[in-house]
Write a protein that holds these residues in place. Structure first.
Motif, PDB file in Angstrom:
ATOM      1  N   UNK A  37      19.354  15.099  47.294  1.00 12.20           N
ATOM      2  CA  UNK A  37      19.898  16.173  46.850  1.00 12.20           C
ATOM      3  C   UNK A  37      20.482  16.160  45.436  1.00 12.20           C
ATOM      4  N   UNK A  38      20.460  16.987  44.687  1.00 11.40           N
ATOM      5  CA  UNK A  38      21.121  17.227  43.452  1.00 11.40           C
ATOM      6  C   UNK A  38      22.699  17.267  43.762  1.00 11.40           C
ATOM      7  N   UNK A  39      23.456  16.408  43.074  1.00 10.62           N
ATOM      8  CA  UNK A  39      24.760  16.473  43.164  1.00 10.62           C
ATOM      9  C   UNK A  39      25.473  17.865  42.993  1.00 10.62           C
ATOM     10  N   UNK A  40      26.268  18.396  44.156  1.00  7.25           N
ATOM     11  CA  UNK A  40      26.723  19.421  43.673  1.00  7.25           C
ATOM     12  C   UNK A  40      27.548  19.815  42.468  1.00  7.25           C
ATOM     13  N   UNK A  41      28.351  18.876  42.208  1.00  8.26           N
ATOM     14  CA  UNK A  41      29.058  19.045  40.930  1.00  8.26           C
ATOM     15  C   UNK A  41      28.282  19.088  39.508  1.00  8.26           C
ATOM     16  N   UNK A  42      27.298  18.284  39.484  1.00  3.65           N
ATOM     17  CA  UNK A  42      26.250  18.270  38.554  1.00  3.65           C
ATOM     18  C   UNK A  42      25.662  19.801  38.267  1.00  3.65           C
ATOM     19  N   UNK A  43      25.161  20.223  39.535  1.00  5.54           N
ATOM     20  CA  UNK A  43      24.733  21.599  39.565  1.00  5.54           C
ATOM     21  C   UNK A  43      25.543  22.644  39.411  1.00  5.54           C
ATOM     22  N   UNK A  44      26.863  22.600  39.555  1.00  7.94           N
ATOM     23  CA  UNK A  44      27.612  23.729  38.960  1.00  7.94           C
ATOM     24  C   UNK A  44      27.927  23.715  37.576  1.00  7.94           C
ATOM     25  N   UNK A 227       9.445  24.672  24.955  1.00 12.26           N
ATOM     26  CA  UNK A 227      10.335  25.377  24.111  1.00 12.26           C
ATOM     27  C   UNK A 227      11.085  26.629  24.895  1.00 12.26           C
ATOM     28  N   UNK A 228      10.093  26.756  25.729  1.00 11.47           N
ATOM     29  CA  UNK A 228      10.404  28.223  26.713  1.00 11.47           C
ATOM     30  C   UNK A 228      11.045  27.958  28.077  1.00 11.47           C
ATOM     31  N   UNK A 229      10.361  26.922  28.757  1.00 11.04           N
ATOM     32  CA  UNK A 229      10.952  26.492  29.768  1.00 11.04           C
ATOM     33  C   UNK A 229      11.420  25.036  29.988  1.00 11.04           C
ATOM     34  N   UNK A 230      12.320  24.945  31.232  1.00 14.63           N
ATOM     35  CA  UNK A 230      13.242  23.640  31.395  1.00 14.63           C
ATOM     36  C   UNK A 230      12.893  23.519  32.748  1.00 14.63           C
ATOM     37  N   UNK A 231      12.592  22.033  33.248  1.00  9.61           N
ATOM     38  CA  UNK A 231      12.181  21.503  34.352  1.00  9.61           C
ATOM     39  C   UNK A 231      13.204  20.581  34.879  1.00  9.61           C
ATOM     40  N   UNK A 232      13.949  20.567  35.676  1.00  8.24           N
ATOM     41  CA  UNK A 232      15.003  19.760  36.131  1.00  8.24           C
ATOM     42  C   UNK A 232      14.593  19.179  37.598  1.00  8.24           C
ATOM     43  N   UNK A 233      14.441  17.983  37.657  1.00 13.21           N
ATOM     44  CA  UNK A 233      14.331  17.394  39.078  1.00 13.21           C
ATOM     45  C   UNK A 233      15.566  17.290  39.894  1.00 13.21           C
ATOM     46  N   UNK A 234      15.402  16.741  41.201  1.00 11.32           N
ATOM     47  CA  UNK A 234      16.389  16.707  42.125  1.00 11.32           C
ATOM     48  C   UNK A 234      17.505  15.527  41.546  1.00 11.32           C
ATOM     49  N   UNK A 235      17.196  14.540  40.752  1.00 11.94           N
ATOM     50  CA  UNK A 235      17.817  13.658  40.307  1.00 11.94           C
ATOM     51  C   UNK A 235      18.406  13.793  39.157  1.00 11.94           C
TER      52      UNK A 235
END
Length: 298
Positions: A37-44, A227-235
């Motif tokens: 899971x992505x860390x909740x604090x990081x996500x917020x 430039x127009x997209x950003x893709x962020x993994x669970x880590x």
């Protein structure tokens, strides 16, 4: 504002996918045993960063995971996003497997604007209509069908529906065939032998052809995806493209940074990210890195 050019951000709030589709890189990368899971604090913190930097685009909650595999986490993360970014359009893709088991339970607490159900098994319109009925989804219209409702398995064949305030789109496509012309890798059918072959690099156009780089088509146009997209993994790793994933060792060096220790605006404006975008817009095809050299998307 820094993010006024970004149209879409993919954020993978956890890693699990319940399938190993033979045309997807997940067939050779384990997304079943553990769910990270992505860390909740990081996500917020990510959401707050996006708000503070003027992000107005879409947020997608799907990458190489199955978002409904843990629907309670998905519901919570979408709700948190809506609280911080109430005017942004939010959506995700699903294979529909969990909807068939827990349709109302998943949909009732989901604050998405759009849910795309991908019929990866090519089961046709009857399957879509059955799923709509099972989940109490109101059918709105059919698109892309012939007069006698025969499915041609094109990506534009779809059922449109509605569940309360969620737009539901049920897509039909021959996914193994469709993804031969995309870059996600996995296994493809060799037209000569009729047997599956693995894409060596998980990059490039024409799937199987990448096995034989002398035959692979090279990019002939600039790409604005980073430039127009950003893709962020669970880590927390931010990737320049949806076809690049940090849990594949071949892709690791292309990560632009990690939101666990660096703000998303610092990553987007970093020298590595800026130079990557400049290169892809330069038209100097011979200098492109392998992930982009054999890709015709963007």
């Amino acid at each position: 504002m820094i993010f006024d050019k970004i149209k879409k951000i993919e954020v993978e709030v956890f890693s699990k996918c319940n399938r190993k589709c033979n045309w997807c890189p997940n067939v050779s990368l384990d997304r079943l045993k553990e769910n990270f899971h992505m860390d909740e604090e990081t996500y917020l913190r990510l959401l707050t960063n996006l708000k503070d930097n003027g992000f107005k685009g879409e947020i997608s909650f799907s990458r190489y995971n199955e978002p409904t595999a843990n629907h309670k986490v998905l519901q919570k993360r979408v709700k948190q996003a809506k609280e911080i970014l109430p005017n942004n359009y939010m959506l995700c893709n699903t294979n529909g497997d969990y909807l068939r088991r827990k349709g109302d339970e998943i949909l009732d607490g989901l604050m998405l604007d759009e849910l795309n159900i991908m019929d990866y098994d090519c089961r046709g319109i009857e399957h879509g209509l059955e799923l709509f009925k099972k989940c109490n989804i109101k059918e709105k219209s059919k698109q892309g069908f012939t007069g006698n409702q025969q499915i041609k398995y094109r990506a534009n064949n779809k059922l449109l529906g509605e569940y309360k305030n969620i737009k539901i789109v049920h897509y039909y496509a021959d996914w193994p065939k469709h993804h031969k012309i995309e870059t996600r890798g996995g296994f493809f059918i060799d037209s000569k032998t009729g047997k599956p072959k693995k894409v060596v690099s998980n990059y490039g156009n024409k799937g199987v052809e990448v096995l034989f780089k002398k035959n692979a088509r090279r990019r002939k146009h600039a790409c604005n995806k980073p430039t127009i997209n950003m893709n962020i993994d669970f880590n927390g790793v931010v990737n320049p493209c949806c076809h690049i994933r940090s849990d594949n060792p071949e892709h690791e060096k292309y990560g632009l940074g990690n939101i666990n220790d660096t703000s998303v605006q610092e990553i987007y404006t970093s020298e590595k990210a800026v130079e990557f975008r400049k290169l892809l817009m330069s038209g100097k095809w011979e200098d492109y890195p392998d992930p982009c050299k054999y890709c015709t998307k963007g």
